[in-house]
Design a protein around this motif. Structure first.
Motif, PDB file in Angstrom:
ATOM      1  N   PHE A 183       0.841  -1.359   0.047  1.00 56.89           N
ATOM      2  CA  PHE A 183      -0.015  -0.059   0.080  1.00 56.89           C
ATOM      3  C   PHE A 183       0.856   1.181   0.161  1.00 56.89           C
ATOM      4  O   PHE A 183       0.445   2.372  -0.046  1.00 56.89           O
ATOM      5  CB  PHE A 183      -0.992  -0.001   1.024  1.00 56.89           C
ATOM      6  CG  PHE A 183      -2.528   0.103   0.822  1.00 56.89           C
ATOM      7  CD1 PHE A 183      -2.945  -0.871  -0.308  1.00 56.89           C
ATOM      8  CD2 PHE A 183      -3.091   0.984   0.925  1.00 56.89           C
ATOM      9  CE1 PHE A 183      -4.119  -0.870  -0.672  1.00 56.89           C
ATOM     10  CE2 PHE A 183      -4.486   1.144   0.564  1.00 56.89           C
ATOM     11  CZ  PHE A 183      -5.022   0.123  -0.158  1.00 56.89           C
ATOM     12  N   TRP A 184       2.059   1.100   0.087  1.00 51.19           N
ATOM     13  CA  TRP A 184       3.158   2.242   0.067  1.00 51.19           C
ATOM     14  C   TRP A 184       2.631   2.732  -1.487  1.00 51.19           C
ATOM     15  O   TRP A 184       3.077   3.957  -1.468  1.00 51.19           O
ATOM     16  CB  TRP A 184       4.439   1.931   0.381  1.00 51.19           C
ATOM     17  CG  TRP A 184       4.521   1.865   1.792  1.00 51.19           C
ATOM     18  CD1 TRP A 184       4.873   0.674   2.642  1.00 51.19           C
ATOM     19  CD2 TRP A 184       4.743   2.767   2.620  1.00 51.19           C
ATOM     20  NE1 TRP A 184       4.717   0.903   3.947  1.00 51.19           N
ATOM     21  CE2 TRP A 184       4.950   2.478   3.858  1.00 51.19           C
ATOM     22  CE3 TRP A 184       4.565   4.410   2.820  1.00 51.19           C
ATOM     23  CZ2 TRP A 184       5.041   2.951   5.092  1.00 51.19           C
ATOM     24  CZ3 TRP A 184       4.980   5.136   3.901  1.00 51.19           C
ATOM     25  CH2 TRP A 184       5.046   4.476   5.205  1.00 51.19           C
ATOM     26  N   LEU A 209      -0.149   3.060  -3.089  1.00 53.65           N
ATOM     27  CA  LEU A 209      -1.095   3.923  -3.147  1.00 53.65           C
ATOM     28  C   LEU A 209      -0.725   5.487  -2.518  1.00 53.65           C
ATOM     29  O   LEU A 209      -1.023   6.490  -3.011  1.00 53.65           O
ATOM     30  CB  LEU A 209      -2.107   3.560  -2.348  1.00 53.65           C
ATOM     31  CG  LEU A 209      -3.492   4.363  -2.243  1.00 53.65           C
ATOM     32  CD1 LEU A 209      -3.974   4.796  -3.637  1.00 53.65           C
ATOM     33  CD2 LEU A 209      -4.456   3.788  -1.355  1.00 53.65           C
ATOM     34  N   ILE A 210       0.256   5.351  -1.495  1.00 53.57           N
ATOM     35  CA  ILE A 210       0.621   6.528  -0.804  1.00 53.57           C
ATOM     36  C   ILE A 210       1.333   7.260  -1.675  1.00 53.57           C
ATOM     37  O   ILE A 210       1.421   8.318  -1.855  1.00 53.57           O
ATOM     38  CB  ILE A 210       1.331   6.278   0.348  1.00 53.57           C
ATOM     39  CG1 ILE A 210       0.535   5.623   1.396  1.00 53.57           C
ATOM     40  CG2 ILE A 210       2.103   7.429   1.321  1.00 53.57           C
ATOM     41  CD1 ILE A 210       0.965   5.257   2.800  1.00 53.57           C
ATOM     42  N   ASN A 222      -0.950   9.049  -4.163  1.00 55.67           N
ATOM     43  CA  ASN A 222      -1.634  10.075  -3.134  1.00 55.67           C
ATOM     44  C   ASN A 222      -0.980  11.136  -3.357  1.00 55.67           C
ATOM     45  O   ASN A 222      -1.412  12.412  -3.492  1.00 55.67           O
ATOM     46  CB  ASN A 222      -1.984   9.680  -1.835  1.00 55.67           C
ATOM     47  CG  ASN A 222      -3.232   8.659  -1.776  1.00 55.67           C
ATOM     48  OD1 ASN A 222      -3.994   8.850  -2.444  1.00 55.67           O
ATOM     49  ND2 ASN A 222      -3.218   7.874  -0.805  1.00 55.67           N
ATOM     50  N   VAL A 223       0.493  11.029  -2.974  1.00 55.69           N
ATOM     51  CA  VAL A 223       1.253  12.353  -2.977  1.00 55.69           C
ATOM     52  C   VAL A 223       1.367  12.800  -4.450  1.00 55.69           C
ATOM     53  O   VAL A 223       1.297  14.082  -4.661  1.00 55.69           O
ATOM     54  CB  VAL A 223       2.662  11.883  -2.498  1.00 55.69           C
ATOM     55  CG1 VAL A 223       3.679  12.895  -2.737  1.00 55.69           C
ATOM     56  CG2 VAL A 223       2.460  11.292  -0.975  1.00 55.69           C
TER      57      VAL A 223
END
Lengths: 38, 492
Positions: B74-75, B77-78, B81-82
């Motif tokens: 899920f990093w 997705l982060i 997101n950024v």
């Protein structure tokens, strides 16, 4: 048992990236209304 | 061959073609065909932006990564997101206003008109990179389609590649950018609904989320944490690698062009929110699908094939066919944007520019639209050839190659062009060339450390070189540009 780091990475951080933009959008709507009223 | 799986897919493909012809009505002039008349609403813009950026990556590559890494993935997705946040907040409003102020309808035209120096060189670099990288990108999507269709239907991958390319081509040719955005929007809605339904079905089959997590942790104990089973600097390096990878979203031509087309800059905030909401839902659902699906095939060697196996053997045929539609939607929503971006750039900025031809009359506009349509066919053929030649390459590697290349070329000059009056033509050209070179070199060096690092290295080199060369050269239009930079801040 799922670690707290999983909760942070999978739920809390992505949720912040939804709530933050929502707040930004609502603030923009307020601003737009103010500009319109002027 | 499973007819139950095929029927929803055929209906879907026909609807997409129909939408292309529907969009044709408003796309007869140049701005209408290239930018949907700068009239996209926030929801259409944001969903088409989100899903043109997501591609089949979510259901093939991301699912494959989850199978190996569990919740740590899920990093990624982060990172997205950024990347999206920076794209909306740093460039969204400003580029919408600036592109209109300059009357630019393509990416290369924007750079040319903004910098006002070295127009020929900028044009050439931007056009070559867009056409080449977009072909590679389209090819990566076609490879994903081929892999999945082979797993689901047992048909040769080249047949699936050909069908997907032809359908996208038909609706792009018929309806231009409006068709691209409209189909992306519909595809986006289908993707959201389809992934929620699939995740719910798989969870109910495996006894709920808690059970899925427990069973997976029993098989892979390190899935109880989101740290890749690493600690200290090793973990930070990997997590940062994925976050850096998300930065490739900033300045990608086929995505950024949507900012040019949004109705007004006030819509950007709404678009940002809806984009982030859709992004999070899709990745949450993909995580659930991958983790629940992993329990059905614990010994699967290639995680990128998990989705195909789920559709063909686990899900009921009608649902499986619906999900195949979702997959096609993800793939096509990316291909169409890239195909369109490559073709419009080539015709508007290479053919017209080097042919010294200005588009002034209606007949010129019609001719330009026809040339773009021909170019779409050529780029598609190029992408099909690349896809068939690289059909056994991992999709991630092909995608990262294109992402790093485009990030290196476009990210730094684009951001600087919106904030910095001292940006010069030589600075832009040097930044683009060095950014691209850094991307290519790092794909063969730091890529081994982490697949996300080439993007970061390319962007950093692009910034440093653009700033340094701009500082030692001079742009004679600085005062004029300073006034424009004030004007484009306006939001309402």
């Amino acid at each position: 048992m799922v670690g707290f780091d999983v909760i942070i990475v999978v739920i809390i951080i992505p949720l912040c990236f939804v709530i933050g933009p929502l707040a930004y959008y609502l603030q923009g709507e307020k601003k737009r209304k103010e500009v319109k009223d002027k | 061959m499973n007819v139950g799986l095929l029927i929803p897919l055929i209906i879907y493909l026909l609807i997409m073609i129909g939408l292309g012809f529907y969009a044709n009505r408003g796309s007869t002039d140049r701005e209408g065909f290239l930018l949907a008349g700068r009239g996209l609403g926030a929801w259409v813009m944001s969903l088409s932006y989100a899903f043109s950026g997501m591609s089949s990556y979510v259901l093939v590559t991301f699912v494959g990564i989850v199978v190996v890494q569990g919740p740590s993935s899920f990093w990624i997705l982060i990172g997205f997101n950024v990347g999206f946040t920076l794209a909306y907040l740093l460039i969204g409003r400003r580029i919408r206003n600036y592109s209109q102020l300059l009357g630019a309808v393509t990416y290369a035209e924007y750079y040319r008109k903004r910098v006002r120096q070295c127009g020929g060189a900028i044009n050439l670099i931007v056009s070559i990179i867009i056409v080449l990288m977009m072909s590679v990108y389209v090819a990566s999507q076609l490879i994903a389609t081929g892999k999945t269709a082979q797993a689901i239907f047992g048909i040769p991958s080249w047949v699936a590649v050909l069908i997907a390319a032809v359908v996208v081509l038909v609706y792009c040719i018929a309806g231009g950018f409006k068709a691209v955005s409209l189909t992306d929007f519909i595809q986006g809605l289908l993707i959201l609904i389809g992934m929620i339904i699939t995740a719910c079905i798989l969870l109910s089959m495996r006894g709920g989320l808690g059970n899925v997590m427990q069973e997976n942790i029993a098989i892979h104990p390190d899935w109880a944490h989101a740290t890749y089973g690493k600690a200290g600097m090793a973990f930070i390096g990997t997590a940062l690698g994925w976050i850096t990878s998300g930065l490739s979203l900033i300045g990608r031509p086929h995505d950024t062009i949507r900012f040019f087309a949004i109705k007004n800059s006030g819509e950007i905030r709404k678009a940002y929110f809806s984009n982030m909401l859709a992004l999070s839902i899709v990745y949450w659902m993909a995580l659930v699908i991958a983790m629940a699906g992993n329990l059905f095939f614990p010994d699967l060697q290639d995680g990128e094939l998990l989705f195909g196996h789920l559709v063909s053997t686990v899900l009921p045929p009608v649902i499986g066919g619906g999900i195949m539609v979702v997959f096609m939607g993800l793939m096509m929503s990316t291909i169409d944007s890239q195909l369109f971006s490559a073709s419009s750039t080539f015709v508007n900025d290479v053919l017209n520019r080097f042919g010294k031809k200005d588009v002034k009359e209606k007949s010129d506009e019609q001719k330009e639209i026809r040339n773009i349509q021909i170019c779409m066919v050529v780029v598609s053929i190029l992408a099909i050839i690349i896809a068939l030649a690289w059909k056994n390459s991992p999709v991630l590697r092909v995608t990262q190659y294109a992402s790093a290349g485009m990030a290196g070329v476009f990210c730094a000059p684009l951001i600087l062009s919106l904030y910095w009056k001292k940006l010069t033509g030589p600075g832009t050209v040097a930044g683009m060339i060095c950014g691209f070179a850094a991307a290519v070199i790092s794909m063969h060096t730091v890529y081994k450390i982490h697949s996300g690092w080439p993007v970061g290295v390319a962007i950093l080199v692009g910034f440093v070189v653009t700033i340094v060369v701009s500082l030692v050269t001079k742009n004679p239009y600085e005062d004029e540009i300073a006034k424009e930079l004030e004007q484009i801040k306006k939001e309402f």
